[in-house]
Design a protein around this motif. Structure first.
Motif, short mmCIF file in Angstrom:
data_model
loop_
_atom_site.label_atom_id
_atom_site.label_comp_id
_atom_site.label_asym_id
_atom_site.label_seq_id
_atom_site.Cartn_x
_atom_site.Cartn_y
_atom_site.Cartn_z
N UNK A 185 -23.86 -57.67 7.44
CA UNK A 185 -23.54 -56.01 7.70
C UNK A 185 -23.45 -55.49 9.07
N UNK A 186 -23.25 -54.61 9.43
CA UNK A 186 -23.21 -54.08 10.92
C UNK A 186 -24.51 -54.25 11.61
N UNK A 187 -25.72 -53.98 10.74
CA UNK A 187 -27.01 -54.04 11.20
C UNK A 187 -27.32 -55.63 11.65
N UNK A 188 -26.97 -56.55 10.79
CA UNK A 188 -27.15 -57.83 11.23
C UNK A 188 -26.37 -58.18 12.27
N UNK A 189 -24.95 -58.09 12.46
CA UNK A 189 -24.07 -58.19 13.66
C UNK A 189 -24.76 -57.80 14.93
N UNK A 190 -25.49 -56.34 14.61
CA UNK A 190 -26.00 -55.77 15.89
C UNK A 190 -27.29 -56.69 16.40
N UNK A 191 -28.24 -57.26 15.64
CA UNK A 191 -29.27 -57.97 15.99
C UNK A 191 -28.84 -59.16 16.60
N UNK A 249 -26.01 -59.84 17.85
CA UNK A 249 -25.40 -59.83 19.14
C UNK A 249 -26.27 -59.60 20.46
N UNK A 250 -27.57 -58.87 20.11
CA UNK A 250 -28.62 -58.52 21.05
C UNK A 250 -29.40 -59.94 21.41
N UNK A 251 -29.58 -60.81 20.54
CA UNK A 251 -30.34 -62.15 20.74
C UNK A 251 -29.38 -62.85 21.38
N UNK A 252 -28.07 -63.14 20.90
CA UNK A 252 -27.06 -63.83 21.58
C UNK A 252 -26.74 -63.60 23.04
N UNK A 253 -26.96 -62.01 23.34
CA UNK A 253 -26.60 -61.65 24.70
C UNK A 253 -27.64 -61.57 25.62
N UNK A 254 -28.94 -61.53 24.96
CA UNK A 254 -30.25 -61.31 25.94
C UNK A 254 -31.15 -62.74 26.07
N UNK A 285 -34.46 -56.32 4.55
CA UNK A 285 -33.68 -55.37 4.82
C UNK A 285 -33.03 -55.26 6.54
N UNK A 286 -34.27 -55.61 7.30
CA UNK A 286 -34.36 -55.52 8.65
C UNK A 286 -34.19 -56.75 9.50
N UNK A 287 -34.49 -57.89 8.86
CA UNK A 287 -34.38 -59.38 9.04
C UNK A 287 -33.10 -59.72 9.65
N UNK A 288 -32.98 -60.62 10.79
CA UNK A 288 -31.74 -61.00 11.11
C UNK A 288 -31.54 -62.33 10.22
N UNK A 289 -32.65 -62.98 9.86
CA UNK A 289 -32.49 -64.17 9.10
C UNK A 289 -32.11 -63.88 7.69
N UNK A 290 -32.69 -62.89 7.14
CA UNK A 290 -32.63 -62.63 5.51
C UNK A 290 -31.52 -61.45 5.21
N UNK A 291 -31.11 -60.59 6.27
CA UNK A 291 -30.37 -59.53 5.67
C UNK A 291 -28.91 -60.06 5.64
N UNK A 292 -27.94 -59.08 4.79
CA UNK A 292 -26.72 -59.70 4.49
C UNK A 292 -25.76 -59.46 5.67
N UNK A 327 -36.37 -51.90 23.39
CA UNK A 327 -36.84 -50.56 23.58
C UNK A 327 -35.61 -49.72 24.27
N UNK A 328 -34.79 -50.43 25.08
CA UNK A 328 -33.58 -49.67 25.67
C UNK A 328 -32.71 -49.52 24.48
N UNK A 329 -32.66 -50.06 23.51
CA UNK A 329 -31.74 -49.95 22.55
C UNK A 329 -32.38 -49.24 21.03
N UNK A 330 -33.54 -48.65 21.59
CA UNK A 330 -34.20 -48.08 20.33
C UNK A 330 -33.48 -47.29 19.37
N UNK A 331 -32.21 -46.51 19.99
CA UNK A 331 -31.44 -45.59 19.36
C UNK A 331 -30.89 -46.46 18.20
N UNK A 332 -30.55 -47.79 18.45
CA UNK A 332 -30.02 -48.55 17.40
C UNK A 332 -30.89 -49.15 16.65
#
Length: 498
Positions: free
Chosen positions: A122-128, A130-135, A113-120, A277-282
Motif C-alpha cells: 500500500x502507499x505506507x509500504x511504498x513510502x517506507x 522509498x525512504x530506505x532505498x533513498x537514505x 500494520x506499520x512494518x515494511x517487511x510485513x505490511x501489504x 524525524x524530518x519526515x515525521x509528518x508522514x
C-alpha cells in the motif's frame, strides 16, 4: 512447545476446533488448484511440516511437483520449489503476489500494520521502502559510508587479533553480529548500540533470535485464525514482550534526540533517525519504531548468519579455505587492509559467498507472499488470498538446476553469471521482484568485506583438536536458518600478514 506437542494439542483440542470450523465461513474452492498431498480432516497437512518445514516441503515437492498445494488447517498454501515456478510468481506475476500472509507472532503492538517487511503493498509500504532505498541503500549513500564499514570491520579484526594472541576460540556468529549491529546502529543513531565485550551484545542477539524463532514456529493461531484470541501456544504473548523491549530501546534513542533537534545550535547528524524525524509528518513514532525493528532484526541477523555459515563451510573444507585465503592475500598484499573496492578483484571469495547462500539461504522460505487476486500459473489457479511460500532452500538444492547440489563447491560459480540479486531464479536467498530484501546492497558489501578481512588477517583452525568431519553442521529453524551449534574457531595470525 515443540512440534510433536503441537500436534498432540491439536488432537486434544479436536472438539474445540470442530466448533471453530462450524462457526467460521468456509472459503469456496475456486478453480483448479495445483496438486498436493490429500489433506486430513481438520488439520490438513500440518503433520507433514515437522520441525524443519523447508526440508519437509522440499521432500513433498519431489512427490507432488514444484508447484504444490497444501491445506494447513484453514489456510490454503501454495509452495514454490523450482526456479521456473519462482520466476512465474516473483517476476511474471510479481504484482499479483506482492501481498503478505502475516503470521500471528508479528501481530503485536500493531507491528504488522506499520512494518515494511510485513505490511501489504500500500502507499505506507511504498513510502517506507522509498525512504530506505533513498537514505540508506542507494549506491551513492553506501559509497559515502564506506569509511564507517571499514572502521567496524577493523574493530572486528582487532577483536579477533586479541583472541589470536591468547589462543582463544572466537564465536564467529556473535562477533559478526556485534559488528553488523553496531554498523547499523551508527547508520541509524550515529553511535554503537552495544559494547562487543559486554553481555549486552549477547543479550541483544538472543532477543533478535527469539523474535525470529517465534515468527517461524508452527502456530495454531496461523492455521486456525479464530484461535488468535486464545493464543494457545503463547507465541504472541512472548513476541509482544520481545518487541516491547526493542521499542523501549528505540524510544530512549528518540527521546534523547528530540531535545537536541529543538536546540538552535543543533548540528544535524544526517543519520537515518534524523531522516525519519524530518519526515515525521508522514511517519509517526510508532511507524518509526516498527521500521527500526525491521532494520535491526533483519539486517543484523541475516548478515551475521551468512558469514557464520561461510566460515563453517570453509573450515569443513580445508582445501577451499586455503584457496580462498590464497586469493585474498595474493590480491590484497600482506601489508594492506581489505577495501570494498577490492571485492570485484576477488572472484573466488564471491563464489564462496554465493555457494554459502545457495546452501544456507538466510530466510529459507522467504517471507510468506499472498495472492492479491486469482492467478493462473501453468494451467492451475492460485485463488485470491492464498498463502504462497517460496522455498529458496529447496531451489538452491534442486538437482535439476545444480550438479552435486548438497556439496559445497564454490568453483561452480567461477564460470557462471548466476548471481543472488533477484534476476537469476536458481539463487534467490533475498527474494526477487518488488518484495526483494531492500538491504541486499548493504549485506553484499558487509559479508564480502568481513569474510575477506578474516581470511586475509588470520589462518583458522577448529578448537580442541576437532576434525572437519566432526563439525556439527545442523541448523535450527526460525524465520532465518541459524547454526544449531554456534561456530567457534581459533584464529592464528600468519607471519607477514596484516
Amino acid at each position: 512447545m515443540d512440534y510433536t506437542s503441537l500436534l498432540l494439542w491439536i488432537s486434544l483440542a479436536w472438539s474445540c476446533i470442530h466448533v471453530v470450523l462450524l462457526l467460521s465461513r468456509k472459503r469456496p474452492r475456486r478453480g483448479n488448484l495445483p496438486p498436493g498431498p490429500i489433506p486430513l480432516p481438520i488439520v490438513g497437512s500440518l503433520f507433514k511440516l515437522g520441525n524443519r518445514p523447508n526440508e519437509s516441503l522440499a521432500y513433498l515437492a519431489k512427490l507432488h511437483g514444484p508447484l504444490m498445494t497444501l491445506k494447513l488447517g484453514r489456510v490454503t498454501t501454495v509452495v514454490i520449489s523450482s526456479a521456473k515456478m519462482a520466476k512465474e510468481v516473483l517476476q511474471k506475476n510479481d504484482q499479483a503476489f506482492a501481498g503478505r500472509t502475516v503470521v500471528d507472532a508479528v501481530r503485536v503492538l500493531h507491528h504488522d500494520e506499520a512494518s515494511m517487511v510485513w505490511s501489504q503493498p500500500n502507499p505506507h509500504w511504498r513510502n517506507l521502502r522509498m525512504m530506505c532505498n533513498t537514505h540508506i541503500f542507494t549506491t551513492q549513500r553506501l559509497d559515502t559510508s564506506q569509511g564507517l564499514r571499514r572502521q567496524k570491520v577493523q574493530e572486528l579484526v582487532a577483536h579477533v587479533r586479541e583472541n589470536s594472541r591468547t589462543g582463544h576460540a572466537v564465536d564467529i556468529g556473535q562477533a559478526a553480529f556485534n559488528t553488523t549491529l553496531n554498523l547499523i546502529s551508527n547508520t541509524v543513531f550515529s553511535v554503537d548500540l552495544v559494547d562487543p565485550k559486554s553481555k549486552s551484545a549477547q543479550e541483544f542477539k538472543d532477543l533478535v533470535w527469539r523474535i525470529l524463532e517465534e515468527a517461524g514456529k508452527p502456530n495454531l493461531s496461523d492455521y486456525f485464525p479464530l484461535l488468535r484470541s486464545i493464543d494457545p501456544q503463547g507465541i504472541r504473548r512472548r513476541s509482544k514482550d520481545y518487541f516491547r523491549k526493542l521499542h523501549l530501546l528505540f524510544d530512549r534513542k528518540i527521546d534523547q534526540r528530540l531535545p537536541l533537534r529543538s536546540s538552535p545550535d543543533y548540528c544535524k547528524r544526517n543519520d537515518f533517525l534524523d531522516v525519519l524525524l524530518d519526515h515525521s509528518h508522514a511517519t509517526d513514532r510508532h511507524d518509526i519504531k516498527a521500521l527500526l525493528t525491521d532494520i535491526f532484526v533483519a539486517g543484523s541477523d541475516t548478515t551475521s548468519t551468512t558469514l557464520e555459515w561461510a566460515m563453517a563451510e570453509l573450515l569443513r573444507n580445508p582445501h577451499t579455505m586455503a584457496k580462498a585465503r590464497s586469493e585474498v592475500i595474493e590480491t590484497i598484499g600482506s601489508e594492506q587492509q581489505v577495501q570494498e573496492s577490492d571485492i570485484s578483484r576477488l572472484p573466488y571469495t564471491q563464489a564462496v559467498v554465493k555457494e554459502t547462500l545457495r546452501l544456507h539461504p538466510p530466510v529459507p522460505l522467504l517471507i510468506p507472499h499472498r495472492a492479491e487476486s486469482d492467478v493462473e500459473i501453468c494451467g492451475f489457479t492460485v485463488p485470491k488470498h492464498t498463502q504462497v511460500l517460496v522455498n529458496a532452500w529447496a531451489i538452491g538444492r534442486d538437482d535439476d538446476a545444480w550438479t552435486d547440489p548438497t556439496s559445497f563447491v564454490p568453483e561452480r560459480f567461477l564460470d557462471s553469471h548466476v548471481d543472488f540479486r533477484g534476476r537469476d531464479f536458481e539463487l534467490i536467498p533475498f527474494g526477487a521482484g518488488r518484495r526483494i530484501c531492500p538491504g541486499l546492497p548493504l549485506a553484499y558489501r558487509m559479508v564480502h568485506l568481513m569474510l575477506a578481512s578474516l581470511l586475509h588477517s588470520f589462518a583458522w583452525k577448529l578448537p580442541d583438536g576437532m576434525s572437519p568431519q566432526e563439525m556439527d553442521m545442523s541448523d535450527k529453524f526460525g524465520v532465518t536458518l541459524q547454526m544449531a551449534v554456534p561456530l567457534r574457531a581459533i584464529p592464528e595470525q600468519d607471519n607477514g600478514c596484516f
